[in-house]
Design a protein around this motif. Structure first.
Motif, PDB file in Angstrom:
ATOM      1  N   PHE A 250       7.146   2.832   9.844  1.00  0.00           N
ATOM      2  CA  PHE A 250       7.017   1.751   9.334  1.00  0.00           C
ATOM      3  C   PHE A 250       7.922   1.624   8.409  1.00  0.00           C
ATOM      4  N   VAL A 251       8.042   2.875   7.447  1.00  0.00           N
ATOM      5  CA  VAL A 251       9.845   1.965   6.459  1.00  0.00           C
ATOM      6  C   VAL A 251      10.514   2.140   7.412  1.00  0.00           C
ATOM      7  N   LEU A 252      11.199   2.360   8.096  1.00  0.00           N
ATOM      8  CA  LEU A 252      12.423   2.811   8.404  1.00  0.00           C
ATOM      9  C   LEU A 252      12.765   0.867   9.643  1.00  0.00           C
ATOM     10  N   ASP A 253      11.193   0.884  10.295  1.00  0.00           N
ATOM     11  CA  ASP A 253      11.086  -0.269  11.224  1.00  0.00           C
ATOM     12  C   ASP A 253       9.535  -0.578  11.587  1.00  0.00           C
ATOM     13  N   PRO A 254       9.131  -1.742  10.281  1.00  0.00           N
ATOM     14  CA  PRO A 254       7.658  -2.453  10.300  1.00  0.00           C
ATOM     15  C   PRO A 254       8.048  -3.039  11.903  1.00  0.00           C
ATOM     16  N   GLU A 255       8.478  -3.886  12.564  1.00  0.00           N
ATOM     17  CA  GLU A 255       7.774  -3.950  14.139  1.00  0.00           C
ATOM     18  C   GLU A 255       7.743  -3.846  14.696  1.00  0.00           C
ATOM     19  N   SER A 256       7.944  -2.247  14.297  1.00  0.00           N
ATOM     20  CA  SER A 256       8.055  -0.817  15.139  1.00  0.00           C
ATOM     21  C   SER A 256       6.741  -0.429  15.378  1.00  0.00           C
ATOM     22  N   VAL A 257       5.585  -0.402  14.221  1.00  0.00           N
ATOM     23  CA  VAL A 257       3.749   0.237  14.411  1.00  0.00           C
ATOM     24  C   VAL A 257       3.771  -1.464  14.225  1.00  0.00           C
ATOM     25  N   LYS A 258       3.903  -2.392  13.377  1.00  0.00           N
ATOM     26  CA  LYS A 258       2.704  -3.569  13.492  1.00  0.00           C
ATOM     27  C   LYS A 258       3.365  -5.067  14.094  1.00  0.00           C
ATOM     28  N   PRO A 259       3.644  -5.108  15.446  1.00  0.00           N
ATOM     29  CA  PRO A 259       4.350  -5.702  16.172  1.00  0.00           C
ATOM     30  C   PRO A 259       4.393  -7.402  15.509  1.00  0.00           C
ATOM     31  N   GLY A 260       5.361  -7.787  15.482  1.00  0.00           N
ATOM     32  CA  GLY A 260       5.335  -9.385  15.212  1.00  0.00           C
ATOM     33  C   GLY A 260       6.024  -9.529  13.776  1.00  0.00           C
ATOM     34  N   TYR A 261       5.798  -7.786  13.181  1.00  0.00           N
ATOM     35  CA  TYR A 261       5.786  -8.508  11.747  1.00  0.00           C
ATOM     36  C   TYR A 261       6.571  -9.437  10.987  1.00  0.00           C
TER      37      TYR A 261
ATOM     38  N   LYS B  26       8.272  13.815   3.803  1.00  0.00           N
ATOM     39  CA  LYS B  26       6.562  14.290   4.018  1.00  0.00           C
ATOM     40  C   LYS B  26       6.314  15.130   2.140  1.00  0.00           C
ATOM     41  N   LEU B  27       7.606  14.534   1.299  1.00  0.00           N
ATOM     42  CA  LEU B  27       7.457  16.071   0.220  1.00  0.00           C
ATOM     43  C   LEU B  27       6.717  14.662  -0.714  1.00  0.00           C
ATOM     44  N   TYR B  28       6.854  12.914  -0.279  1.00  0.00           N
ATOM     45  CA  TYR B  28       6.448  11.920  -0.756  1.00  0.00           C
ATOM     46  C   TYR B  28       4.981  11.174  -0.481  1.00  0.00           C
ATOM     47  N   GLY B  29       3.771  12.750   0.734  1.00  0.00           N
ATOM     48  CA  GLY B  29       3.182  12.303   1.354  1.00  0.00           C
ATOM     49  C   GLY B  29       2.168  11.050   2.416  1.00  0.00           C
ATOM     50  N   LEU B  30       3.799  10.775   3.342  1.00  0.00           N
ATOM     51  CA  LEU B  30       3.522   9.378   3.511  1.00  0.00           C
ATOM     52  C   LEU B  30       3.072  10.493   4.918  1.00  0.00           C
ATOM     53  N   THR B  31       2.598   9.150   5.975  1.00  0.00           N
ATOM     54  CA  THR B  31       2.659   9.814   7.842  1.00  0.00           C
ATOM     55  C   THR B  31       2.762   9.381   8.613  1.00  0.00           C
ATOM     56  N   ARG B  32       3.317  10.333   9.480  1.00  0.00           N
ATOM     57  CA  ARG B  32       3.938   9.644  10.703  1.00  0.00           C
ATOM     58  C   ARG B  32       4.509   8.330  10.884  1.00  0.00           C
ATOM     59  N   ASP B  33       3.085   7.008  11.071  1.00  0.00           N
ATOM     60  CA  ASP B  33       3.302   5.982  11.440  1.00  0.00           C
ATOM     61  C   ASP B  33       3.857   5.542  10.017  1.00  0.00           C
ATOM     62  N   GLU B  34       3.934   5.814   8.267  1.00  0.00           N
ATOM     63  CA  GLU B  34       4.195   5.155   7.654  1.00  0.00           C
ATOM     64  C   GLU B  34       5.542   5.351   7.329  1.00  0.00           C
ATOM     65  N   LEU B  35       6.299   6.556   7.857  1.00  0.00           N
ATOM     66  CA  LEU B  35       7.593   6.322   8.019  1.00  0.00           C
ATOM     67  C   LEU B  35       8.566   5.760   8.875  1.00  0.00           C
TER      68      LEU B  35
ATOM     69  N   GLU C 119       1.190  -0.834  -0.338  1.00  0.00           N
ATOM     70  CA  GLU C 119      -0.055  -0.020  -0.324  1.00  0.00           C
ATOM     71  C   GLU C 119       0.817   1.216  -0.067  1.00  0.00           C
ATOM     72  N   ILE C 120       2.187   1.531   0.761  1.00  0.00           N
ATOM     73  CA  ILE C 120       3.010   2.420   1.188  1.00  0.00           C
ATOM     74  C   ILE C 120       3.419   3.100  -0.652  1.00  0.00           C
ATOM     75  N   THR C 121       4.105   1.281  -1.351  1.00  0.00           N
ATOM     76  CA  THR C 121       4.472   1.423  -3.016  1.00  0.00           C
ATOM     77  C   THR C 121       3.812   1.924  -3.264  1.00  0.00           C
ATOM     78  N   LYS C 122       1.806   1.536  -3.329  1.00  0.00           N
ATOM     79  CA  LYS C 122       1.720   2.062  -4.533  1.00  0.00           C
ATOM     80  C   LYS C 122       0.477   3.407  -4.109  1.00  0.00           C
ATOM     81  N   LYS C 123       0.616   3.787  -2.922  1.00  0.00           N
ATOM     82  CA  LYS C 123       0.923   5.423  -2.422  1.00  0.00           C
ATOM     83  C   LYS C 123       1.685   6.474  -3.048  1.00  0.00           C
ATOM     84  N   ILE C 124       3.173   5.774  -2.620  1.00  0.00           N
ATOM     85  CA  ILE C 124       4.704   6.462  -3.882  1.00  0.00           C
ATOM     86  C   ILE C 124       4.593   7.084  -4.668  1.00  0.00           C
ATOM     87  N   TYR C 125       3.825   5.719  -6.400  1.00  0.00           N
ATOM     88  CA  TYR C 125       3.643   5.449  -7.576  1.00  0.00           C
ATOM     89  C   TYR C 125       2.482   5.966  -7.687  1.00  0.00           C
TER      90      TYR C 125
END
Length: 340
Positions: free
Chosen positions: A291-302, A280-289, A2-8
């Motif tokens: 997640f990009v940096l470390d998915p498990e910090s947003v979704k434990p057990g990812y 921000k220029l890519y339109g990400l939210t803080r949670d999405e950013l 979903e993040i990749t789709k949002k970026i493109y």
């Protein structure tokens, strides 16, 4: 996904090739070239021993004799993000080395320090190779065409380098369609974590080929506001202009020759501010950013990681995932209007 789709959906590809009756779309006016082939052009190359034996004198990392000048032949292992002083063949006794020793922070703190290549090439040969490209600057932008996101901190390694010869392991990209002041924007975009995240979704092997490079989601130059330019360009110049051999870069971009001393902590801070700004220029939210940096910090057990090597290396060196902390702190400062 979903993040990749949002970026493109938000950001176009760097170069959309012509198809049918649709013309090429290349907003940066990019020209890509492999300047010298390490095998086919090897007859043009000279080693340190060759040139010293022929009576050439060293001036910085150039060899000069009368009107003849040989400039360094840069290879991919000599660069890292925002630096052209990552590897030095002088540290390997001018012998071929698969991996070059890490340049010490003491040497990097000197604005007069310049690295040595393994090969040098005649300046006249460099001039002839770029004669028809329309590139007028005394510096280049280049990326490593060998990568491994499973074993490296980053997937796309790109940097500004001095005017020199460049081997085929380090393709040159020339944004000839924009003014000099805007060229650092492209370097900043391609060096950002969000762009690297997108690149990781596209690179399936060890080669960062031209066709992958063209498909990267890159913000068009017309999209940037004056405030965007002010924020980004000053920081890129700080990161690039750390030695006298890059004086032409700042001269072309801001009209003055900057040579700044930045320690590794300051560089990390400046780079994190750019990473947050591009998120921000890519339109990400803080949670999405996050997640990009470390998915498990947003979704434990990812079940997967993105920048796992970067995270492990920083936890080993600094006792924390420093990039994550600095980028999210920069994001929060941007949100609060405390970063300009």
């Amino acid at each position: 996904a979903e993040i990749t789709k949002k970026i493109y959906q938000r950001v176009p590809v760097l170069i959309r090739e012509a198809s049918g009756d649709q013309p090429e779309v290349n907003p940066w006016g990019i020209r890509i070239m492999a300047m010298f082939h390490m095998s086919n052009d090897s007859h043009l190359f000279k080693t340190y021993e060759d040139l010293a034996g022929e009576g050439y004198q060293m001036n910085g990392n150039h060899f000069v004799k009368g009107d003849s000048e040989y400039v360094p032949l840069y290879e991919s292992k000599m660069i890292q993000i925002y630096t052209h002083r990552h590897g030095d063949f002088k540290d390997s006794n001018h012998e071929r080395a698969h991996i070059l020793p890490r340049v010490s922070s003491e040497r990097l703190s000197s604005t007069d320090y310049v690295p040595h290549p393994y090969y040098w090439v005649a300046e006249s040969d460099v001039a002839s190779r770029i004669a028809e490209t329309g590139w007028k600057n005394k510096w280049f932008l280049a990326w490593r065409n060998v990568t491994d996101s499973r074993a490296s901190d980053r997937t796309l390694i790109t940097a500004a380098i001095p005017y020199c010869g460049v081997g085929n392991s380090l393709p040159v990209y020339m944004p000839v369609g924009v003014k000099d002041r805007d060229k650092p924007l492209l370097l900043a975009n391609l060096s950002s974590l969000v762009l690297d995240y997108s690149a990781r979704m596209k690179v399936g092997g060890l080669n960062f080929n031209f066709f992958i490079f063209k498909q990267l989601p890159v913000i068009a130059p017309s999209t940037y506001s004056d405030s965007d330019r002010g924020f980004i360009i000053q920081r890129v110049v700080k990161l690039v202009s750390t030695s006298t051999d890059m004086n032409h870069f700042s001269l072309d971009v801001v009209g003055d020759s900057w040579t700044l001393e930045l320690n590794s902590q300051e560089r990390a801070l400046v780079q994190s501010e750019l990473d947050a700004y591009y998120a921000k220029l890519y339109g990400l939210t803080r949670d999405e950013l996050e997640f990009v940096l470390d998915p498990e910090s947003v979704k434990p057990g990812y079940p997967s990681e993105t920048f796992s090597v970067l995270k492990r290396n920083e936890e080993r060196e600094f006792g924390e995932y420093r990039t994550q902390r600095l980028v999210l702190e920069a994001w929060d400062k941007l949100e609060a209007g405390a970063l300009h």
